[in-house]
Design a protein around this motif. Structure first.
Motif, PDB file in Angstrom:
ATOM      1  N   VAL A 237       0.236  -1.183   1.632  1.00  0.00           N
ATOM      2  CA  VAL A 237      -0.573  -2.341   1.224  1.00  0.00           C
ATOM      3  C   VAL A 237       0.077  -3.645   1.662  1.00  0.00           C
ATOM      4  O   VAL A 237      -0.588  -4.580   2.125  1.00  0.00           O
ATOM      5  N   ARG A 238       1.404  -3.734   1.547  1.00  0.00           N
ATOM      6  CA  ARG A 238       2.105  -4.955   1.941  1.00  0.00           C
ATOM      7  C   ARG A 238       2.112  -5.152   3.446  1.00  0.00           C
ATOM      8  O   ARG A 238       2.060  -6.292   3.940  1.00  0.00           O
ATOM      9  N   THR A 239       2.184  -4.063   4.175  1.00  0.00           N
ATOM     10  CA  THR A 239       2.268  -4.175   5.638  1.00  0.00           C
ATOM     11  C   THR A 239       0.927  -4.572   6.247  1.00  0.00           C
ATOM     12  O   THR A 239       0.857  -5.405   7.141  1.00  0.00           O
ATOM     13  N   LYS A 240      -0.162  -3.947   5.800  1.00  0.00           N
ATOM     14  CA  LYS A 240      -1.503  -4.203   6.338  1.00  0.00           C
ATOM     15  C   LYS A 240      -1.523  -4.033   7.855  1.00  0.00           C
ATOM     16  O   LYS A 240      -1.711  -4.993   8.608  1.00  0.00           O
ATOM     17  N   PRO A 241      -1.321  -2.821   8.361  1.00  0.00           N
ATOM     18  CA  PRO A 241      -1.279  -2.623   9.817  1.00  0.00           C
ATOM     19  C   PRO A 241      -2.638  -2.890  10.453  1.00  0.00           C
ATOM     20  O   PRO A 241      -3.686  -2.574   9.888  1.00  0.00           O
ATOM     21  N   LYS A 242      -2.584  -3.458  11.647  1.00  0.00           N
ATOM     22  CA  LYS A 242      -3.803  -3.802  12.363  1.00  0.00           C
ATOM     23  C   LYS A 242      -3.965  -2.988  13.645  1.00  0.00           C
ATOM     24  O   LYS A 242      -5.062  -2.594  13.999  1.00  0.00           O
ATOM     25  N   THR A 243      -2.871  -2.747  14.374  1.00  0.00           N
ATOM     26  CA  THR A 243      -2.947  -1.976  15.603  1.00  0.00           C
ATOM     27  C   THR A 243      -2.863  -0.484  15.297  1.00  0.00           C
ATOM     28  O   THR A 243      -2.445  -0.067  14.214  1.00  0.00           O
ATOM     29  N   ARG A 244      -3.238   0.328  16.269  1.00  0.00           N
ATOM     30  CA  ARG A 244      -3.203   1.767  16.073  1.00  0.00           C
ATOM     31  C   ARG A 244      -1.782   2.270  15.934  1.00  0.00           C
ATOM     32  O   ARG A 244      -1.500   3.147  15.116  1.00  0.00           O
ATOM     33  N   GLU A 245      -0.858   1.713  16.714  1.00  0.00           N
ATOM     34  CA  GLU A 245       0.540   2.141  16.625  1.00  0.00           C
ATOM     35  C   GLU A 245       1.135   1.779  15.267  1.00  0.00           C
ATOM     36  O   GLU A 245       1.893   2.557  14.675  1.00  0.00           O
ATOM     37  N   ALA A 246       0.797   0.584  14.752  1.00  0.00           N
ATOM     38  CA  ALA A 246       1.305   0.182  13.436  1.00  0.00           C
ATOM     39  C   ALA A 246       0.742   1.071  12.333  1.00  0.00           C
ATOM     40  O   ALA A 246       1.447   1.411  11.375  1.00  0.00           O
ATOM     41  N   LYS A 247      -0.510   1.488  12.442  1.00  0.00           N
ATOM     42  CA  LYS A 247      -1.089   2.381  11.447  1.00  0.00           C
ATOM     43  C   LYS A 247      -0.391   3.744  11.460  1.00  0.00           C
ATOM     44  O   LYS A 247      -0.160   4.347  10.399  1.00  0.00           O
ATOM     45  N   ILE A 248      -0.041   4.236  12.644  1.00  0.00           N
ATOM     46  CA  ILE A 248       0.676   5.502  12.722  1.00  0.00           C
ATOM     47  C   ILE A 248       2.068   5.366  12.119  1.00  0.00           C
ATOM     48  O   ILE A 248       2.565   6.268  11.424  1.00  0.00           O
ATOM     49  N   ALA A 249       2.718   4.230  12.360  1.00  0.00           N
ATOM     50  CA  ALA A 249       4.050   4.003  11.791  1.00  0.00           C
ATOM     51  C   ALA A 249       3.995   3.973  10.272  1.00  0.00           C
ATOM     52  O   ALA A 249       4.870   4.540   9.595  1.00  0.00           O
TER      53      ALA A 249
END
Length: 482
Positions: A237-249
């Motif tokens: 929730v704090r990170t809020k990934p936007k890119t596909r690589e960030a979501k996988i991380a």
């Protein structure tokens, strides 16, 4: 070129016409030179894509992507064989050092692909593969710690056992592996989610550290899963990934949770309470996902694992209660409905759009259980619950003009009243006549309280003053008799 001028009106037809010489046309656009300083900057990814398209087209690009994924799967499969190895002539420490060395080569190859060859896609695939190898390392290191500091694991297959020669060796292996894995995990998070690399690394190290607890009991697993899920969800929730690589991380943070659940189910004891917790996590995940997607269908679907989770906890509690006290089976049946009030009521409170669905589900579950309990044993307490639930459902149907709810409430009140009166006539027990009388008095008091609240709300809405609601303690001093 020469352009004849317009003849003068005063000149006669025999006089010559003046001509004016104009300058030759020049190209106003600047001439493009082949100077490197004037070329626009082109990214390496664009160059790679353009060259790939020119040489082989989209087919070659898809082929390279498929080969890239196949190579990453081969690396993960090779590392996974360490978990089910059958190398009897090699020690456990030596085998793990070989796995650690292969893992350390992955970020180096990713660096060569991304910096030297300028192929960022292959580098990102390798770093994602590196994150997928971390649960394997955690499983092996947890086996080393358990072999020296935990209970014996004789029930586990030999291929899944990792034994350290001594407690010092187990500690040194864990510390050495942490010194290698933490920096390369930070490197992977740095590339995939640059702004949140530090947070992701700290949370990942903490979650994998919880897997080293040298205990495999179901109770310890339950106590570990709850903070792990909470910590990973908080970071997501704090990170809020936007890119596909960030979501996988960010998704890789749930790897320790999956590893803990899988390890407990396949190799160790998993009781009903443990399965209830797992199903509860599934239900909560579906509910949270539906809120993120604004889709009420997933919220309704989350009722299935929610009720299954409640059933697991109910069976576990019923087993413990049955061992210590002699409780009527009918009361144990309706106790499931009492326990279902917690998750269904919480879901109704958190979701205004599906509140009626959860409340009706709760009413239906309790109604079915009450009727079933009356068939099992005509208990006066169960009959009282049938009367109370029937009055609630019938009142709601009467106020909302729903005949089905009205008739359903009557179908609960009538058999409940018959059973309760019959029990009061046959037995001189508090559960019969005294409970019936107490329920009637409470019902009358409840109607008086509801009428008083309704009258007060109407008075506030109209701006008038209700003298009947004035208390003696609130009267002015001058009006109090001396």
């Amino acid at each position: 070129m020469t352009i004849p001028s317009k003849p003068d009106m005063d000149s006669g037809p025999g006089q010559p016409v003046e001509t004016h010489e104009t300058a030759p046309e020049t190209n106003l656009k600047p001439k493009l030179t082949d100077d490197a300083s004037t070329r626009p900057a082109v990214s390496s990814a664009h160059v790679d894509r353009r060259s790939t398209t020119q040489s082989g087209g989209p087919s070659l690009e898809r082929l390279l992507h498929g080969l890239r994924l196949f190579g990453a799967a081969m690396v993960a499969t090779a590392a996974g064989t360490f978990l089910v190895q059958r190398w009897e002539n090699v020690g456990d420490i030596t085998r793990y050092l070989a796995l650690l060395g292969v893992t350390a080569l992955v970020p180096l190859v990713a660096y060569l692909c991304g910096v030297r060859l300028r192929e960022s896609r292959s580098a990102r695939v390798l770093l994602i593969t590196l994150l997928a190898l971390l649960p394997i390392h955690a499983g092996v290191l947890a086996g080393f710690v358990l072999s020296q500091f935990g209970a014996s694991a004789t029930s586990v297959a030999p291929v899944a056992q990792w034994v350290a020669p001594s407690p010092i060796a187990a500690v040194l292996v864990v510390l050495g592996a942490g010194a290698v894995l933490v920096p390369i995990a930070w490197f992977a998070y740095r590339v995939l989610a640059r702004e949140h690399a530090k947070r992701l690394t700290l949370v990942s190290a903490s979650l994998y550290g919880l897997l080293l607890v040298p205990s495999r009991s179901a109770l310890v697993a339950m106590l570990l899963v709850a903070p792990m899920v909470a910590c990973a969800s908080w970071c997501a929730v704090r990170t809020k990934p936007k890119t596909r690589e960030a979501k996988i991380a960010v998704a890789s943070l749930f790897g320790p949770v999956v590893l803990l659940l899988s390890r407990q189910v396949w190799f160790y004891d998993a009781g009903l309470a443990f399965w209830g917790m797992v199903l509860g996590l599934v239900s909560g995940g579906l509910f949270m996902l539906s809120q993120q997607l604004s889709d009420d269908t997933l919220k309704r679907f989350s009722v299935i694992p929610m009720l299954a989770s409640t059933a697991c906890f109910w069976l576990a509690l019923s087993e413990q209660i049955g061992k210590r006290w002699n409780v009527d089976d009918a009361l144990l049946v309706v106790a499931y409905g009492w326990l279902a009030v917690l998750p269904l009521g919480l879901s109704a409170w958190r979701s205004p759009t599906t509140r009626s669905f959860f409340l009706w589900t709760l009413a239906v579950v309790n109604a079915v259980l009450v009727l079933l309990a009356l068939l099992i044993h005509a208990s006066p307490w169960v009959a009282l619950e049938a009367i109370a639930l029937g009055l609630f459902v019938g009142s709601h149907g009467y106020l909302t003009k729903r005949p089905f709810a009205l008739y359903a409430g009557a179908a609960l009140v009538i058999p409940g009243a018959i059973v309760e009166v019959n029990q009061a006539m046959q037995r001189f027990e508090p559960s019969g006549w005294l409970a019936l009388a107490g329920f009637g008095l409470g019902l009358v008091g409840l109607t008086a309280w509801v009428e008083q609240r309704q009258r007060a709300s109407r008075s506030r809405a109209s701006g008038s003053f209700d003298e009947s609601a004035v208390k003696v303690s609130s009267m002015p001093r001058s009006e109090v008799p001396q």
